[in-house]
Design a protein around this motif. Structure first.
Motif, PDB file in Angstrom:
ATOM      1  N   UNK A 502      -2.358   6.383   8.973  1.00  0.00           N
ATOM      2  CA  UNK A 502      -3.023   6.808   8.374  1.00  0.00           C
ATOM      3  C   UNK A 502      -2.657   5.949   6.546  1.00  0.00           C
ATOM      4  N   UNK A 503      -3.285   5.394   6.235  1.00  0.00           N
ATOM      5  CA  UNK A 503      -3.250   5.161   4.364  1.00  0.00           C
ATOM      6  C   UNK A 503      -5.022   5.086   3.998  1.00  0.00           C
ATOM      7  N   UNK A 504      -4.544   5.926   2.979  1.00  0.00           N
ATOM      8  CA  UNK A 504      -5.573   6.426   2.195  1.00  0.00           C
ATOM      9  C   UNK A 504      -5.928   6.221   1.075  1.00  0.00           C
ATOM     10  N   UNK A 536      -2.208   0.118  11.805  1.00  0.00           N
ATOM     11  CA  UNK A 536      -2.097   0.563  10.388  1.00  0.00           C
ATOM     12  C   UNK A 536      -3.753   0.672  10.706  1.00  0.00           C
ATOM     13  N   UNK A 537      -4.233   1.771   9.917  1.00  0.00           N
ATOM     14  CA  UNK A 537      -5.329   2.148   9.894  1.00  0.00           C
ATOM     15  C   UNK A 537      -5.058   2.503   8.183  1.00  0.00           C
ATOM     16  N   UNK A 538      -6.698   2.222   7.452  1.00  0.00           N
ATOM     17  CA  UNK A 538      -7.499   2.492   6.944  1.00  0.00           C
ATOM     18  C   UNK A 538      -8.306   3.236   6.038  1.00  0.00           C
ATOM     19  N   UNK A 539      -8.104   4.258   5.550  1.00  0.00           N
ATOM     20  CA  UNK A 539      -9.440   4.839   4.908  1.00  0.00           C
ATOM     21  C   UNK A 539      -9.769   4.786   3.799  1.00  0.00           C
ATOM     22  N   UNK A 540     -11.114   4.016   2.426  1.00  0.00           N
ATOM     23  CA  UNK A 540     -11.195   3.437   1.027  1.00  0.00           C
ATOM     24  C   UNK A 540     -12.264   4.947   0.995  1.00  0.00           C
ATOM     25  N   UNK A 541     -12.801   5.219  -0.215  1.00  0.00           N
ATOM     26  CA  UNK A 541     -14.018   5.480  -0.913  1.00  0.00           C
ATOM     27  C   UNK A 541     -13.525   5.229  -2.211  1.00  0.00           C
ATOM     28  N   UNK A 590      -3.740  11.959   4.977  1.00  0.00           N
ATOM     29  CA  UNK A 590      -3.621  10.335   5.443  1.00  0.00           C
ATOM     30  C   UNK A 590      -2.207  10.359   5.205  1.00  0.00           C
ATOM     31  N   UNK A 591      -1.493  10.008   5.911  1.00  0.00           N
ATOM     32  CA  UNK A 591      -0.523   9.911   5.709  1.00  0.00           C
ATOM     33  C   UNK A 591       0.811   8.825   4.532  1.00  0.00           C
ATOM     34  N   UNK A 592      -0.196   8.301   4.207  1.00  0.00           N
ATOM     35  CA  UNK A 592       0.253   7.824   2.878  1.00  0.00           C
ATOM     36  C   UNK A 592      -0.962   7.007   1.911  1.00  0.00           C
ATOM     37  N   UNK A 593      -0.682   8.162   0.690  1.00  0.00           N
ATOM     38  CA  UNK A 593      -2.006   7.866  -0.233  1.00  0.00           C
ATOM     39  C   UNK A 593      -1.252   6.534  -1.639  1.00  0.00           C
ATOM     40  N   UNK A 594      -2.286   5.065  -1.319  1.00  0.00           N
ATOM     41  CA  UNK A 594      -1.436   4.218  -2.425  1.00  0.00           C
ATOM     42  C   UNK A 594      -2.521   3.709  -3.480  1.00  0.00           C
ATOM     43  N   UNK A 595      -1.714   4.404  -4.667  1.00  0.00           N
ATOM     44  CA  UNK A 595      -2.358   4.100  -6.431  1.00  0.00           C
ATOM     45  C   UNK A 595      -1.678   2.587  -6.895  1.00  0.00           C
ATOM     46  N   UNK A 596      -2.373   1.782  -7.595  1.00  0.00           N
ATOM     47  CA  UNK A 596      -2.541   1.006  -7.659  1.00  0.00           C
ATOM     48  C   UNK A 596      -2.830   0.329  -8.988  1.00  0.00           C
ATOM     49  N   UNK A 597      -2.868   1.647 -10.157  1.00  0.00           N
ATOM     50  CA  UNK A 597      -3.711   0.798 -11.429  1.00  0.00           C
ATOM     51  C   UNK A 597      -2.595   0.388 -12.385  1.00  0.00           C
ATOM     52  N   UNK A 598      -3.225  -0.098 -13.612  1.00  0.00           N
ATOM     53  CA  UNK A 598      -2.573  -1.196 -14.270  1.00  0.00           C
ATOM     54  C   UNK A 598      -1.776  -0.920 -15.471  1.00  0.00           C
TER      55      UNK A 598
END
Length: 847
Positions: A502-504, A536-541, A590-598
């Protein structure tokens, strides 16, 4: 519905007479309940449904019936939990704290902490996001550590907007009313029972301010509220919305926070040694503190400012210059025209404090500039952000090397007890003990390694399961609110799998955060999500500011993707109205936290820190805190650690890198199991991440850093300058005036460098035009080599030149390990205890 007669209604007095009620009320009105898992269970027993909806014990306590209260208080299990929590809090309050053990006899007795927002609990919705998160977590940690902090903020009638999203993904902003009677706050009252109200002159009418307090363990949060019946109707709405309205409303709020906040402290008899400004919003507190000190001691504004600024600390969270609050001069003049008279300065002088060029009458008034010119120390919120802030603020220190722009850093941290799950809390208690966040944590990875695979993995699987259960309920409510069919709503109760990776991804939707990087190649994303062997499953907010149309369009992109691709619906959900409660559930599960700032626009970021406290891992851009935290053994990183601006080609390259890391590293590692079913490589990263990073990126460490690096030195300097009714302040003013008169006449007459063995002998003649040599320094300077610090070597006076009383000869030896041409000489100001160049930015370089 039962019809009740007036004499059948239960009044507040009768409720308060229920045995045990007083103790429950005390617990409900102390925010400490919010970081106690036992307290959650206690409040839930009173009214499970209302507790789940509000997580507000004060609402539950006021709503529940007398019969339920009496039944609960008669229940031995309930009473045991209540008594255990009360006794635990009493024990904490009576025990020696970290601050008392180490600094009880120091000069620091009180810190005033000003912030526009505080994220303490979902029961007190006066926050938006990161800034409030940091303020709330630091206030909680200060309580745990015994650091004497009094916080000041605003009580918003509506707060930050609540989010609704229609079937087309269009965001709507809602502003429900915050009823003070249902918030865990109490009015501040004078000894005679009168409500403590303050008056501030505003154009046309006085502004009356109501005051409140929130108990946060040992410390308090004081709140100001303009919704007083005596106010002009337009002024009642000043504290309506957080970050709403236009520039005038923002200016009004910041005047209320800074000036009203400092006056509230004085009304309560609180005399802070240190004033900590959490962002420039509160910079007007500098003026009110100065005004108070000047009137108490009969000083000029400039002399009083020289004294009080030593006790002010300014923390900037802004990663771009445009992020600072700036106001038109005419607007500032409208609200400050009478105030400057009390300061004894002109409007021109006041406006100059908030301008790069004080003589430019058209330049906007910058709150960050005011904060800098009124503080004795300035810091960013991560190592990288400190560097970025030095770049942004370089114009205020002309001719100074960027490395010497006076901005340091304290990397943010999280209040772990507020964010760890009950399962993670049990692990941390076993590893470091129950009092781990109330002192210095001695990190020992061996302790975490000794936790069995079974126990550690159960913590993760239980946390993931609870998140998925929460997400299903939340999604069902969203679909029901949109009017979907019962069949569609029923399907939502079965979405996602409790054993799937589970990705967040959850945060403010703004273009620089690139929340749609995962959507760069929708087909590739779908292949990743729907892999039959490794799904894989993805939770967005996340919310986009109501005025941010591009950010709102990014939300629509995700809704369009989910709705237009039926195969995605089982693997991606977007949860609406991201708030503190949802954050808590997501970071725990979540198992993995994704962060993609510039890069470098993420000043710090704290959501990923919350994830590691719960055994989750990070896959993030090398920006903010992750630059300091990342090593291959604790998680994954995207980017090359450099800045590329708004480059679409680079965005595409990083999207490809993100997909590649998911496909080749994250997913295989999660699903690669041993004979007992444990993902050993994954769990090794979990252990390393938890052990190495959680104590380091905790608010416990951050508040200790602020105390030792900023609060204690600031308190000492303030008290030194305040001695003898602030006489030192006038000396500093006289010194600065003398520098202003003499500086343009200083010059280098002759500079000579000779090599002797492995050293250069540097000699310089300088003309000082009668300026006392004790008021300046002569320094040899060389630029940094290999990312090291620059070489700065002070020169010594040898003698005065014979027959030339204004010419002095200085000399020093420096290493001859680089070309002679690398070295240059400069003159900088000097006065004992004065921060250079923060308080005086003159500099003269050898040509």
């Amino acid at each position: 519905m039962t019809n009740l007669k007036p004499n059948q209604l239960m009044n507040t007095t009768e409720r308060s007479q229920i045995p045990g009620y007083a103790a429950l009320k005390e617990l409900a009105l102390d925010i400490r309940w919010s970081w106690s898992h036992k307290a959650d269970k206690m409040w839930e027993q009173l009214d499970p449904e209302l507790w789940e909806l509000t997580h507000n014990p004060w609402v539950v306590l006021q709503t529940v019936s007398k019969e339920k209260l009496e039944a609960a208080l008669a229940n031995p299990e309930f009473r045991f939990i209540k008594d255990d929590i009360s006794q635990s809090m009493q024990a904490q309050d009576s025990s020696q704290t970290w601050f008392q053990e180490n600094y009880q006899n120091d000069s620091l007795s009180s810190v005033a902490y000003f912030s526009m927002e505080y994220m303490l609990s979902e029961a007190l919705p006066i926050y938006s996001g990161g800034l409030g998160n940091v303020a709330g977590d630091q206030l909680k940690a200060a309580s745990n550590l015994g650091v004497p902090v009094t916080a000041i903020g605003l009580l918003y009638q509506q707060g930050y907007f609540r989010q609704a999203i229609d079937a087309n993904g269009v965001q709507r902003a809602l502003y429900p009313y915050n009823d003070p009677g249902q918030l865990p706050i109490t009015p501040l009252r004078k000894p005679n029972g009168e409500w403590l109200r303050l008056e501030i002159p505003f154009p046309g009418w006085s502004l009356w301010i109501r005051t409140w307090q929130v108990k946060v363990g040992r410390n308090r949060l004081l709140l100001l509220d303009s919704n007083d019946a005596a106010n002009y109707p337009a002024y009642r709405a000043i504290t309506s919305e957080l970050y709403g309205g236009g520039p005038e409303l923002r200016l009004q709020q910041e005047l209320l926070l800074g000036i009203g906040g400092w006056r509230l402290l004085e009304a309560l008899g609180i005399k802070p040694d240190v004033c900590h400004l959490n962002e420039g919003h509160a910079a007007f507190a500098i003026l009110e503190r100065t005004k108070s000190f000047m009137h108490e001691n009969g000083l000029s504004f400039q002399a009083a400012l020289a004294v009080t600024r030593a006790g002010n600390v300014f923390t900037t969270h802004t990663a771009v210059a445009a992020g600072f609050d700036r106001f038109p001069p005419s607007l500032v003049e409208k609200y400050m025209v009478y105030y400057v008279e009390k300061l004894g300065i002109s409007m021109h002088d006041l406006l100059a404090l908030g301008r790069k060029n004080g003589e430019d009458n058209n330049e906007l008034f910058n709150m960050a500039y005011l904060a800098i010119r009124g503080s004795g120390a300035v810091n960013g919120v991560s190592c990288l952000h400190g560097k970025v802030s030095r770049q942004i603020l370089e114009p205020l220190f002309p001719n100074w090397p960027q490395d010497e722009v006076p901005v340091d850093f304290v990397t943010n941290g999280i209040h772990v007890p507020s964010w760890d799950s009950e399962q993670a809390d049990m692990i941390w208690t076993e590893v470091y003990g129950k009092d781990r966040w109330r002192g210095v944590i001695k990190v020992d990875e061996t302790n975490l390694k000794n936790i069995s695979n079974t126990k550690l993995w159960k913590m993760r699987t239980d946390s993931r399961r609870l998140l998925i259960q929460y997400a299903r309920k939340r999604l069902a409510k969203q679909l029901s609110a949109r009017g979907l069919s019962k069949d569609e709503i029923e399907k939502s109760h079965h979405v996602f799998d409790e054993n799937t990776l589970t990705l967040g991804f959850a945060r403010r939707f703004a273009t620089y955060k690139r929340p749609n990087m995962l959507l760069h190649d929708p087909e590739r994303l779908l292949r990743i999500l729907t892999n039959p062997h490794y799904p894989v499953q993805l939770i967005l907010a996340g919310k986009a500011h109501p005025a941010d149309k591009p950010g709102q369009a990014l939300i629509q992109d995700w809704f369009h993707f989910i709705q237009s691709r039926p195969e995605a619906r089982a693997h991606v959900i977007f949860l609406i109205d991201y708030d503190m409660s949802m954050t808590e559930k997501m970071v725990q599960g979540v198992d993995v936290w994704i962060n993609t700032p510039r890069r470098p626009w993420e000043a710090c970021g704290t959501s990923g820190m919350k994830v590691i406290a719960n055994g989750g891992l990070n896959l993030s851009e090398l920006d903010g805190w992750w630059v300091e935290a990342y090593t291959p053994e604790v998680g994954w990183a995207i980017g090359d650690g450099k800045e590329h601006g708004e480059d679409a080609f680079w965005d595409a390259a990083e999207a490809d890198q993100l997909y590649h890391i998911l496909e080749q590293e994250v997913i295989p590692t999660f699903y690669r199991r041993d004979k007992e079913g444990f993902p050993l490589e994954w769990m090794a990263k979990m252990r390393a991440s938890m052990a190495q990073l959680t104590p380091r990126f905790s608010a416990n460490r951050a508040v200790r850093d602020y105390t030792e690096q900023y609060y204690l030195p600031a308190a000492r300097k303030f008290h030194e300058r305040a001695m003898e009714k602030g006489a030192q302040g006038q000396y500093i003013v006289n010194w600065k005036q003398l520098l202003a008169e003499k500086w343009s006449k200083l010059r280098f007459n002759n500079v000579k460098i000779t090599k002797k063995d492995s050293m250069y002998e540097v000699e310089a003649q300088v003309y000082l035009d009668g300026l006392d040599p004790d008021f300046i320094k002569l320094e040899v300077y060389a630029n940094p080599l290999n990312d090291n610090k620059p070489l700065v070597q002070e020169m010594n006076i040898v003698r005065q030149l014979i027959g030339e009383p204004d010419i002095y000869i200085y000399s020093v030896s420096v290493p001859a390990n680089r070309p002679e041409s690398d070295y240059t000489i400069r003159i900088t100001p000097f006065f004992p205890g004065v921060a250079i160049p923060l308080e005086e930015n003159h500099i003269l370089w050898q040509k």
